[in-house]
Structure formats: structure tokens, C-alpha cells
Design a protein around this motif. Structure first.
Motif, mmCIF file in Angstrom:
data_model
loop_
_atom_site.group_PDB
_atom_site.id
_atom_site.type_symbol
_atom_site.label_atom_id
_atom_site.label_comp_id
_atom_site.label_asym_id
_atom_site.label_seq_id
_atom_site.Cartn_x
_atom_site.Cartn_y
_atom_site.Cartn_z
ATOM 1 N N ALA A 194 -18.962 16.712 -28.745
ATOM 2 C CA ALA A 194 -18.624 16.030 -29.999
ATOM 3 C C ALA A 194 -19.342 14.681 -30.072
ATOM 4 C CB ALA A 194 -17.115 15.846 -30.107
ATOM 5 N N ALA A 195 -19.315 13.958 -28.955
ATOM 6 C CA ALA A 195 -20.015 12.673 -28.916
ATOM 7 C C ALA A 195 -21.526 12.877 -29.027
ATOM 8 C CB ALA A 195 -19.674 11.925 -27.622
ATOM 9 N N GLY A 196 -22.000 14.000 -28.528
ATOM 10 C CA GLY A 196 -23.425 14.285 -28.589
ATOM 11 C C GLY A 196 -23.901 14.653 -29.980
ATOM 12 N N GLU A 197 -22.989 15.152 -30.802
ATOM 13 C CA GLU A 197 -23.351 15.497 -32.177
ATOM 14 C C GLU A 197 -22.992 14.389 -33.163
ATOM 15 O OE1 GLU A 197 -22.896 19.382 -33.850
ATOM 16 O OE2 GLU A 197 -22.505 20.288 -31.899
ATOM 17 N N HIS A 198 -22.233 13.424 -32.688
ATOM 18 C CA HIS A 198 -21.848 12.275 -33.519
ATOM 19 C C HIS A 198 -22.068 11.027 -32.688
ATOM 20 C CE1 HIS A 198 -19.578 15.829 -34.844
ATOM 21 N NE2 HIS A 198 -19.748 15.365 -36.061
ATOM 22 N N LYS A 199 -23.335 10.642 -32.594
ATOM 23 C CA LYS A 199 -23.734 9.657 -31.593
ATOM 24 C C LYS A 199 -23.460 8.225 -32.004
ATOM 25 C CE LYS A 199 -27.382 12.796 -30.201
ATOM 26 N NZ LYS A 199 -28.196 13.022 -29.010
ATOM 27 N N ASP A 200 -23.222 8.025 -33.260
ATOM 28 C CA ASP A 200 -22.947 6.661 -33.700
ATOM 29 C C ASP A 200 -21.580 6.225 -33.172
ATOM 30 O OD1 ASP A 200 -22.810 4.249 -35.069
ATOM 31 O OD2 ASP A 200 -23.886 5.087 -36.782
ATOM 32 N N THR A 201 -21.560 5.064 -32.525
ATOM 33 C CA THR A 201 -20.322 4.639 -31.868
ATOM 34 C C THR A 201 -19.209 4.308 -32.856
ATOM 35 O OG1 THR A 201 -21.173 2.379 -31.761
ATOM 36 C CG2 THR A 201 -21.472 3.754 -29.814
ATOM 37 N N VAL A 202 -19.546 4.125 -34.121
ATOM 38 C CA VAL A 202 -18.491 3.866 -35.099
ATOM 39 C C VAL A 202 -18.022 5.157 -35.784
ATOM 40 C CG1 VAL A 202 -19.383 1.561 -35.534
ATOM 41 C CG2 VAL A 202 -20.052 3.439 -37.049
ATOM 42 N N ASP A 203 -18.678 6.252 -35.491
ATOM 43 C CA ASP A 203 -18.257 7.540 -36.047
ATOM 44 C C ASP A 203 -16.869 7.902 -35.507
ATOM 45 O OD1 ASP A 203 -17.877 10.432 -36.304
ATOM 46 O OD2 ASP A 203 -19.960 10.477 -36.962
ATOM 47 N N PRO A 204 -15.950 8.252 -36.395
ATOM 48 C CA PRO A 204 -14.590 8.597 -35.955
ATOM 49 C C PRO A 204 -14.571 9.715 -34.908
ATOM 50 C CG PRO A 204 -14.647 8.350 -38.333
ATOM 51 C CD PRO A 204 -16.062 8.244 -37.860
ATOM 52 N N VAL A 205 -15.477 10.659 -35.029
ATOM 53 C CA VAL A 205 -15.509 11.742 -34.041
ATOM 54 C C VAL A 205 -15.917 11.203 -32.677
ATOM 55 C CG1 VAL A 205 -16.569 13.936 -33.436
ATOM 56 C CG2 VAL A 205 -16.003 13.457 -35.813
ATOM 57 N N PHE A 206 -16.918 10.349 -32.668
ATOM 58 C CA PHE A 206 -17.309 9.711 -31.405
ATOM 59 C C PHE A 206 -16.129 8.958 -30.809
ATOM 60 C CE2 PHE A 206 -18.772 6.300 -28.751
ATOM 61 C CZ PHE A 206 -19.810 6.843 -28.010
ATOM 62 N N ASP A 220 -32.022 3.581 -10.200
ATOM 63 C CA ASP A 220 -32.531 2.392 -10.888
ATOM 64 C C ASP A 220 -33.322 2.803 -12.128
ATOM 65 O OD1 ASP A 220 -31.417 0.853 -8.875
ATOM 66 O OD2 ASP A 220 -33.236 0.962 -7.648
ATOM 67 N N PHE A 221 -34.054 3.891 -11.979
ATOM 68 C CA PHE A 221 -34.763 4.421 -13.154
ATOM 69 C C PHE A 221 -33.756 4.824 -14.236
ATOM 70 C CE2 PHE A 221 -36.312 8.157 -15.481
ATOM 71 C CZ PHE A 221 -37.388 7.588 -16.128
ATOM 72 N N LEU A 222 -32.708 5.471 -13.795
ATOM 73 C CA LEU A 222 -31.652 5.888 -14.714
ATOM 74 C C LEU A 222 -31.050 4.678 -15.430
ATOM 75 C CD1 LEU A 222 -30.748 8.783 -15.104
ATOM 76 C CD2 LEU A 222 -28.718 8.291 -13.755
ATOM 77 N N GLU A 223 -30.845 3.626 -14.664
ATOM 78 C CA GLU A 223 -30.255 2.426 -15.260
ATOM 79 C C GLU A 223 -31.163 1.861 -16.346
ATOM 80 O OE1 GLU A 223 -29.145 -0.600 -12.485
ATOM 81 O OE2 GLU A 223 -28.751 -2.070 -14.067
ATOM 82 N N ALA A 224 -32.461 1.839 -16.058
ATOM 83 C CA ALA A 224 -33.405 1.346 -17.064
ATOM 84 C C ALA A 224 -33.363 2.228 -18.309
ATOM 85 C CB ALA A 224 -34.819 1.320 -16.469
ATOM 86 N N THR A 225 -33.281 3.520 -18.099
ATOM 87 C CA THR A 225 -33.196 4.458 -19.231
ATOM 88 C C THR A 225 -31.970 4.181 -20.083
ATOM 89 O OG1 THR A 225 -34.291 6.196 -17.939
ATOM 90 C CG2 THR A 225 -33.017 6.896 -19.855
ATOM 91 N N VAL A 226 -30.852 4.003 -19.413
ATOM 92 C CA VAL A 226 -29.583 3.836 -20.120
ATOM 93 C C VAL A 226 -29.524 2.489 -20.830
ATOM 94 C CG1 VAL A 226 -27.124 3.475 -19.704
ATOM 95 C CG2 VAL A 226 -28.275 5.464 -18.708
ATOM 96 N N ARG A 227 -30.199 1.491 -20.238
ATOM 97 C CA ARG A 227 -30.184 0.155 -20.844
ATOM 98 C C ARG A 227 -30.958 0.115 -22.161
ATOM 99 N NH1 ARG A 227 -27.881 -3.864 -18.421
ATOM 100 N NH2 ARG A 227 -27.498 -3.833 -16.169
ATOM 101 N N ILE A 266 -20.829 7.945 -23.260
ATOM 102 C CA ILE A 266 -19.557 7.644 -23.919
ATOM 103 C C ILE A 266 -19.292 6.141 -23.941
ATOM 104 C CG2 ILE A 266 -17.059 7.949 -23.774
ATOM 105 C CD1 ILE A 266 -18.247 10.454 -24.631
ATOM 106 N N THR A 267 -19.503 5.488 -22.808
ATOM 107 C CA THR A 267 -19.162 4.065 -22.735
ATOM 108 C C THR A 267 -20.260 3.177 -23.293
ATOM 109 O OG1 THR A 267 -20.101 3.775 -20.514
ATOM 110 C CG2 THR A 267 -17.815 4.523 -20.659
ATOM 111 N N ARG A 268 -21.502 3.715 -23.302
ATOM 112 C CA ARG A 268 -22.653 2.938 -23.753
ATOM 113 C C ARG A 268 -22.837 1.666 -22.934
ATOM 114 N NH1 ARG A 268 -24.366 5.175 -28.752
ATOM 115 N NH2 ARG A 268 -24.036 7.392 -28.363
ATOM 116 N N THR A 269 -22.628 1.791 -21.647
ATOM 117 C CA THR A 269 -22.924 0.700 -20.721
ATOM 118 C C THR A 269 -23.768 1.264 -19.585
ATOM 119 O OG1 THR A 269 -21.032 1.048 -19.271
ATOM 120 C CG2 THR A 269 -20.675 -0.348 -21.205
ATOM 121 N N ALA A 270 -24.436 0.364 -18.854
ATOM 122 C CA ALA A 270 -25.273 0.801 -17.745
ATOM 123 C C ALA A 270 -24.504 0.848 -16.434
ATOM 124 C CB ALA A 270 -26.483 -0.128 -17.618
#
Lengths: 206, 206
Positions: A107-119, B88-95, B165-169
Motif C-alpha cells: 500500500a505504501a509502495g503504491e501510495h508513496k506520498d507521505t501525506v497520502d492517507p493510504v501511506f 553505507d551505500f544503502l544509507e546514501a541511497t536512502v538519504r 515507511i519511516t523515510r529516515t536513513a
DNA sequence: CGAAAAGTGTACAGATCGGTTCAGAGCGGA
DNA sequence: TCCGCTCTGAACCGATCTGTACACTTTTCG
């Protein structure tokens, strides 16, 4: 079908189809056809498709967490072992022929915007699961229950993600072994005073 | 824009939009508008949308794995440390501000049927990444390189899923610490004879 | 230079999307 | 019993989807 059951039946049908095909790929017309319900009926219960998705995720969230709790609590009374038993629950989930990955991550992968209610609904579910891990880690008297919970959670997510691709249950067992190894090296607080709660000792001595 | 660059430009544009909105939610019309190209042109390069997705994933697969290799190999020459450097590569990707989760896991999440070509492309990517981990684990002389690679891979997937989901590194750092702890307890084979390869020792002694 | 190839823009096809409207059938509770 | 609510089924809406057709311009290349 009784009126009061229609809403639940719609949610179950929608969940099954969302799991099978994804959210965008599942049309309203398919849902009502599979549920055997008129389109008007669906739109009387849910104003939009998004609302249906949100209600479905909410239902699934409660089902999943209740099922995990129930499974884990009947496996063992020791909190540390319960932490490990969550991986057995995961294995059972993944072994299901209908398993196609975590519905919340998808669900998060199809609604990637963090403000999307589904996300946000997916995020909320993950937070609640994490809170349960922390509750168990705290009960197990680990010195850093928050960190332990985050680690267990990361192993869960990893196992499910790999299982989604490989479609085998092996990653869940792998994750459990890794969790065992990590937990074995963790510092624990001294057990509470042995005065009042004879229940655990009785359990342990039998 | 030169003709020869159009195909690559289309793939880059498509990848950006797929990453931003997902695969089903990204329409052909949006892709051509963003790429500044006529619809006829797109369909001259790719017969169907699915073929565009597959080509985009193939491009991304090579980019990603080459980037990881390049990053890791310039960080250290020690294979065991390289295994850790992947995080560390992963961290750069996620950042990266554009990070919205693993495009291959999302692709598999939107094309869940295991016979779907898109699913299979995602599976293939994951297999190749795993093979790289195994290559590193083997070079690091771990007694069970296959298992080590699977464990590292599971930590990677977990870190990316949590980060989605968390959008943090932070999850990537957490995963690295867990990997460090797990690898420290692992059995290693005896190092090879010190005869011919002075390169590593020279590197280590400087 | 001149022909072949590949670009452009627009219009269009047919299907499907989420969502609405409406007349009528059927059940539930006062 | 009968009023009112809900479910049904089908038609319909406008928008959007992938993909095609066509007439025309631009670029590439021998």
C-alpha cells in the motif's frame, strides 16, 4: 446476505483482491462482481475507493495484530521467547498460499506520498506492530527495549520482503535464527522481586 | 536532443516517474509529456508499456549494481569490510530526497504474479545483488558464504523496507550494526598463503 | 545531396476507470 | 400491515487508459 454483513463482506472481498492484484490494478467493478453486490451498495458504504482502501487496511491491521498476539501468547509465557515466537507467526503467514507480500508495505509502495492517507495508514500499522515488539522487549527486561524492538522489526520486514520475492518461508526462519543470536548477546535487567507473581515460576518449574 | 539519446532519456524519465508514483499510476501520457517526446516516438522504441517497464528496470538494475560495486570497492579493499560498506551505500541511497523505496520490490508488489515478466525482472535483480554479497562473503573467507550473503541480504531488505515507511536513513545504520555483530561471531577460514599477493598486505600496512 | 529513417502533433479507437442516477424490488421494524 | 430504508441492475457520465493512424517535418547517413 444480511444487511449488517455486507460491509464486512465487501472489506473481505476487497482485501483479497488488493492482496492478489494490488490497489490500483483492482477496479471497483471487479470488487462488486466478486462480492456479488450492486455498485450502488458499495458506494452507500464507502464514499470513494480510497475510503474503501482505508477501511480495508484498518480491518486488516486489527486482524493481523490480534492474530499475532493470540498466536504468540499461546506459544509461550516467557516474553523473550514471545519475541522469537513472532517469527513463527510470520512463517505461518508467509506459508499461506495467498501470501503475496505485506499488504501495508505494498500500500505504501503504491501510495508513496507521505501525506497520502493510504501511506499514513500503512505507517500507523507499522508503528503499532513496533509498539508490540517494544512491549515484549520491555517485559523481557532487555536493557534497551526500544532498540531491541527496532531490530526485531527490521528482521521482520527483511524476512517478509525477501519472502515476497522468493515466495518461500525460509527467510522467516533465517530471521528467527538471526534474532536468536542477537538477543543472546543482549544485556538484561535483573528480574523483578520474586514476591507476588508465583505464576511465572510455577510455569517455568513444570 | 540527438536521436540516439532518446531511448535513454525515455528510460530515465520513466524510472523517475515510476519511482515517484508507482507503475500503474504512471500513465504513458505523463511519461511522454515529461520526456518532451511524441507518443509515436515512445511506441517506436517500446512496443508496450510493459516493455518500457522491463527496459527501465533492466537499466536501473545495472546502474544500481554498478554504483554499489563502485562505492564499495573504493571504500576498502578488505572483503569483510566491503560487506559492511554495502550498508553505507544503502544509507546514501536512502538519504536521497527522491528515495521512495526499492523500485524492484515495488515492481514485484504491483505485479505479484510470479510468472509476470515484471515480477521476474525484480526477482532477477535481487538474485544478482545476492550473488554479489556471496562473492564478497566468499572473498572474506567466511565458512558459510551463502548463509552470510542471505543474512546480509535480509538486513538490506529490512533496512530499505523500514526506510520506505519511516523515510529516515536510521534503519540502514541499524542494519549495519546488526551485520557487524553477526559477522563478528562468524567462523572464518584460514587466510590464503601469503606468497604472491602483496597488494593486500601493503594496503593494510600503510 | 537525396532518400530512408525517425522525429512531431493531433486525432482517434476501444476499453476501463471511479463515480452517479434512477426506477423498482424486497426486507425490517413500528 | 405498511412505511421507509436498502439493495438491485442497468444505463450513463466524463475522464483516463494503452495503443494506433496519419500527415508532415527533421535528422541521419551513404
Amino acid at each position: 446476505m444480511r444487511r449488517s454483513e455486507i460491509r464486512g463482506h465487501l472489506l473481505d472481498t476487497a482485501l483479497r483482491l488488493f492482496n492478489q492484484h494490488g490497489y490500483h490494478a483492482t477496479g471497483i467493478d471487479l470488487i462488486i462482481a466478486e462480492a456479488g453486490v450492486a455498485k450502488t451498495t458499495l458506494y452507500r458504504h464507502f464514499e470513494t475507493k480510497e475510503e474503501l482502501i482505508l477501511a480495508a487496511l484498518e480491518r486488516r491491521d486489527e486482524e493481523d495484530r490480534n492474530a499475532m498476539r493470540a498466536f504468540v501468547e499461546q506459544q509461550t509465557r516467557d516474553p523473550a521467547e514471545r519475541l522469537l515466537a513472532t517469527f513463527d507467526f510470520l512463517e505461518a503467514t508467509v506459508r499461506d498460499k495467498q501470501f503475496r507480500g505485506c499488504m501495508f508495505l505494498s500500500a505504501a509502495g503504491e501510495h508513496k506520498d507521505t501525506v497520502d492517507p493510504v501511506f499514513r495508514a500503512a505507517l500507523m500499522h507499522k508503528r503499532l506492530v513496533l509498539a508490540y515488539f517494544e512491549e515484549l522487549a520491555h517485559a523481557a527486561r532487555f536493557a534497551e527495549p526500544k532498540r531491541i524492538a527496532i531490530e526485531i522489526n527490521l528482521l521482520h520486514e527483511g524476512a517478509v520482503a525477501v519472502a515476497q520475492i522468493t515466495r518461500t518461508a525460509e527467510p522467516t526462519r533465517q530471521a528467527k535464527r538471526m534474532a536468536q543470536q542477537l538477543l543472546a548477546a543482549e544485556e538484561r535487567l535483573a528480574p523483578p522481586a520474586r514476591g507476588g507473581d508465583a505464576e511465572q515460576r510455577t510455569q517455568a518449574e513444570t
